[in-house]
Design a protein around this motif. Structure first.
Motif, short mmCIF file in Angstrom:
data_model
loop_
_atom_site.label_atom_id
_atom_site.label_comp_id
_atom_site.label_asym_id
_atom_site.label_seq_id
_atom_site.Cartn_x
_atom_site.Cartn_y
_atom_site.Cartn_z
N THR A 163 55.72 89.17 30.64
CA THR A 163 54.46 89.83 30.93
C THR A 163 54.53 90.53 32.28
N VAL A 164 53.37 91.00 32.74
CA VAL A 164 53.31 91.78 33.98
C VAL A 164 53.22 90.85 35.19
N ILE A 165 53.53 91.40 36.33
CA ILE A 165 53.44 90.65 37.59
C ILE A 165 52.01 90.13 37.77
N ASN A 166 51.90 88.89 38.21
CA ASN A 166 50.65 88.18 38.50
C ASN A 166 49.97 87.58 37.28
N ALA A 167 50.52 87.78 36.09
CA ALA A 167 49.87 87.28 34.87
C ALA A 167 50.50 85.99 34.39
N VAL A 168 49.67 85.13 33.80
CA VAL A 168 50.16 83.92 33.12
C VAL A 168 49.47 83.81 31.77
N GLY A 169 50.26 83.60 30.73
CA GLY A 169 49.71 83.31 29.41
C GLY A 169 49.01 84.47 28.73
N VAL A 170 49.17 85.69 29.25
CA VAL A 170 48.54 86.87 28.65
C VAL A 170 49.46 88.06 28.77
N TYR A 171 49.19 89.08 27.95
CA TYR A 171 49.71 90.41 28.20
C TYR A 171 48.67 91.16 29.03
N GLY A 172 49.11 91.96 30.00
CA GLY A 172 48.18 92.70 30.85
C GLY A 172 47.70 93.96 30.17
N ASP A 173 46.40 94.00 29.83
CA ASP A 173 45.87 95.18 29.15
C ASP A 173 45.14 96.10 30.12
N HIS A 206 45.62 81.04 31.15
CA HIS A 206 45.61 82.41 30.65
C HIS A 206 44.79 83.28 31.59
N THR A 207 45.46 84.12 32.37
CA THR A 207 44.75 85.08 33.21
C THR A 207 45.70 86.18 33.64
N ARG A 208 45.14 87.38 33.79
CA ARG A 208 45.91 88.51 34.30
C ARG A 208 46.14 88.38 35.80
N ASN A 209 45.32 87.54 36.47
CA ASN A 209 45.39 87.43 37.92
C ASN A 209 45.61 85.99 38.34
N ARG A 210 46.77 85.69 38.85
CA ARG A 210 47.12 84.34 39.26
C ARG A 210 46.19 83.79 40.33
N ASN A 211 45.42 84.67 40.99
CA ASN A 211 44.50 84.23 42.04
C ASN A 211 43.14 83.79 41.51
N ASP A 212 42.98 83.76 40.19
CA ASP A 212 41.76 83.21 39.59
C ASP A 212 41.84 81.68 39.62
N LYS A 213 41.95 81.13 40.82
CA LYS A 213 42.29 79.71 40.94
C LYS A 213 41.16 78.79 40.51
N ALA A 214 39.93 79.17 40.77
CA ALA A 214 38.80 78.35 40.32
C ALA A 214 38.77 78.28 38.80
N GLU A 215 39.03 79.41 38.16
CA GLU A 215 39.05 79.43 36.69
C GLU A 215 40.25 78.67 36.14
N ILE A 216 41.38 78.73 36.84
CA ILE A 216 42.58 78.01 36.40
C ILE A 216 42.33 76.51 36.42
N VAL A 217 41.58 76.01 37.43
CA VAL A 217 41.24 74.59 37.43
C VAL A 217 40.49 74.22 36.15
N GLY A 218 39.59 75.10 35.73
CA GLY A 218 38.89 74.85 34.46
C GLY A 218 39.82 74.81 33.28
#
Length: 583
Positions: free
Chosen positions: A197-207, A252-264
């Motif tokens: 996938t694209v830089i900074n993404a986890v578990g998704v394709y960057g659209d 699953h996020t395009r932005n690895r800095n969505d840290k609050a959401e990643i905790v969820g």
């Protein structure tokens, strides 16, 4: 005439590129049979749904993917850019392995991609997987760790690292889908999903959409384990637990800095063992130290879900022996070994009870191994990378030694549990090399004049009197000369950073990074004019292949050159995740 032909060719290529649709999963994607993924077609402009034709192996796509995609008229995105139209099918599944040719036509817009849908072994080869990742681990880190920890005499190492004796080896390509360069997010995501996938993404394709949380998802290994088995899952890291590497196992996020959401998302996945830093994103915003924008208290949610909580090494040691465990030992990244255990620098005094990677790995294995169905454990030595960025190589190498000791814990476990596959690798490299020796023993020499190369270098004189595997002093009088290939402007001091982690560059009033003058007057300091743009404050990741080593059942799948997405294929084959299991 030749110029005209070149111009016409370039114009034709550009016109064709402008009319190409985007399809996810992308061309040459590898997909585990039966594994859910989001199918998306993105088109330019307002294209009517009835004008979009999609076939899979020549037949209407609905038969192959199991359902009809929803039509989406996408709104304008950032900077008022037109996003166009799309078809989106969440949780598509292809059950039969094989090659699938996907063709999209919408007026002049066309796109063809081919997917390789693969099966796995019918029966698991391994019961457990321990996946150990040294973030930023390069060959030079390994070499330096061996010399610093074991010593060298007459050109031969006086001992071996734990990773030196792993049986199988492969070279792994690390590039992202949108760049030859890479970062920890997309690289670990490829390991954990089988999709680059694209830089900074986890578990998704960057659209194209600006929302970082709505991109097309692919199944993570944690989700595959939950879907197919009753195995336990563990996350262990010295970083924030919501940082890119552990996040990629479950998120699953395009932005690895969505840290609050990643905790969820970690909460939704509920790994049985979670150990690391990053408590700031678990605390409601009214709690001192919180980095959340809401008042959700995830520590309470985890406790209500049956997790025991540990906040230091004493609580970790005294936690109930059974059940789920959440260990959060720092509000941010945990202190590195050199500061935590030896120098008491950084924030070690503020968080005095931080366990090390070895302790956390032992705890995780003790707990996870109680599940008779087996487990998947991810262990990250995160700060090899975090110290290599600021060119703080002694700290990075000491982190590598600690990481290797955690590998030793894994190998000791596997001796008594031979149904365990051990995988050791990095996610990307740093441009670090060993040059020779920095020699403090010659009087009257400072800075660069202390660097010895060739036959004048000789050998370093690190000692390890207490046999803990770490050098008694990192500022040995004859020590490794370690330099980085890419850097901002900074002052090279030719000395270990005993006062705390190194900060090579700081911002000036022009919002540019310039050499940190705190080091300017150190004896022998030399200004190195950077090769990076002035908006970069540290050394950057490099594109070199990383080394993967492994042993145990299924390790024979690792060989030669592999893409990171190929590693996932070996992992799921070892666990037979393409086959519904009763355990």
């Amino acid at each position: 005439m030749r110029t005209l032909l070149v111009t016409l060719f370039a114009t034709t290529v550009l016109a064709h590129a402008a009319q190409a649709a985007d399809v996810y999963p992308i061309d040459r994607a590898t997909i585990l049979a039966g594994s859910p993924f989001d199918f998306k077609v993105e088109l330019k402009g307002a294209v009517k749904a009835e004008d979009i034709k999609v076939t899979v192996n020549g037949q209407d796509y609905k038969a192959a993917l199991g359902a009809e995609a929803a039509y989406v008229a996408m709104e304008k995105g950032k900077e008022d850019k037109e996003l166009g139209s799309a078809l989106l099918l969440r949780n598509a599944v292809i059950g039969a392995p094989g090659s699938y040719k996907v063709e999209v036509t919408a007026g002049e817009q066309t796109k063809t991609v081919t997917w390789d849908v693969f099966a796995t072994a019918e029966q698991p080869k391994a019961k457990n997987i321990i996946f150990l990742l040294g973030d930023g681990l390069s060959v030079a880190h390994r070499t330096a760790a061996r010399i610093m920890s074991k010593g060298m005499t007459e050109g031969k190492a006086n001992g071996r690292l734990n990773m030196d004796d792993l049986e199988r080896m492969a070279f792994i390509g690390t590039s992202a889908t949108n760049s030859i360069d890479t970062d920890s997010a997309n690289t670990m995501s490829a390991y954990m999903t089988g999709h680059k996938t694209v830089i900074n993404a986890v578990g998704v394709y960057g659209d194209r959409t600006p929302d970082s949380l709505d991109d097309p998802r692919v199944e993570t290994i944690a989700e595959a384990l939950r879907r197919q088995t009753q195995k336990s899952i563990g996350l262990v890291t010295t970083s924030e637990i919501e940082d890119a590497t552990p996040a990629a196992v479950v998120s699953h996020t395009r932005n690895r800095n969505d840290k609050a959401e990643i905790v969820g998302m970690i909460y939704d996945a509920k790994p049985e063992v979670i150990l690391g830093g990053g408590s700031a994103y678990f605390l409601g915003k009214e709690t001192p130290g919180s980095k959340r924008k809401d008042n959700q208290d995830y520590i309470k949610l985890f406790q209500d879900a049956g997790y025991a909580l540990a906040t230091d090494k004493t609580e970790l040691a005294n936690a109930p022996a059974d059940g789920k465990l959440l260990g959060l030992f720092h509000t941010g990244n945990m202190d590195v070994t050199l500061d935590r255990e030896f120098l008491k620098k950084g924030t070690a005094e503020k968080f005095p009870g931080q366990p090390g990677l070895v302790e956390m790995t032992k705890t995780a294995l003790d707990r996870l191994s109680k599940n008779e169905n087996g487990f998947f454990l991810m262990v990250e030595g995160a700060s090899i990378d975090k110290m290599s960025h600021p060119l703080d190589m002694e700290r990075a190498v000491v982190e590598t030694i600690e990481f290797d000791q955690a590998i030793g814990v894994a190998r000791e476990f596997a001796k008594n549990n031979p149904d365990t596959l051990i995988v050791v690798t990095g996610d990307h490299t740093h441009g670090v090399s060993l040059l020779g020796i920095i020699d403090d023993t010659v009087e009257g020499k400072e800075g660069r004049d202390k660097v010895k190369t060739g036959s004048s270098a000789g050998f370093p004189n690190y000692t390890d009197e207490n046999k803990d595997g770490f050098p008694d002093k990192i500022d040995a009088s004859r020590r490794l000369a370690m330099f980085v290939s890419n850097f901002p402007d900074y002052y090279e001091t030719f000395s270990p950073k005993l006062d705390g982690p190194f900060e090579p560059a700081v911002k000036n009033d022009k919002d540019e990074y310039v050499a940190n003058e705190a080091y300017k007057d150190m004896p022998g300091a030399v200004l190195r004019v950077g090769i990076l743009p002035k908006d970069e404050s540290t050394g950057q990741h490099t594109v070199d292949d990383v080394v993967l080593q492994s042993e145990g059942p299924g390790s024979e799948g690792f060989r030669g050159y592999m893409e990171q997405s190929d590693v996932y294929r070996v992992l799921v084959d070892a666990l037979a995740l393409g086959v519904k299991q009763t355990n």
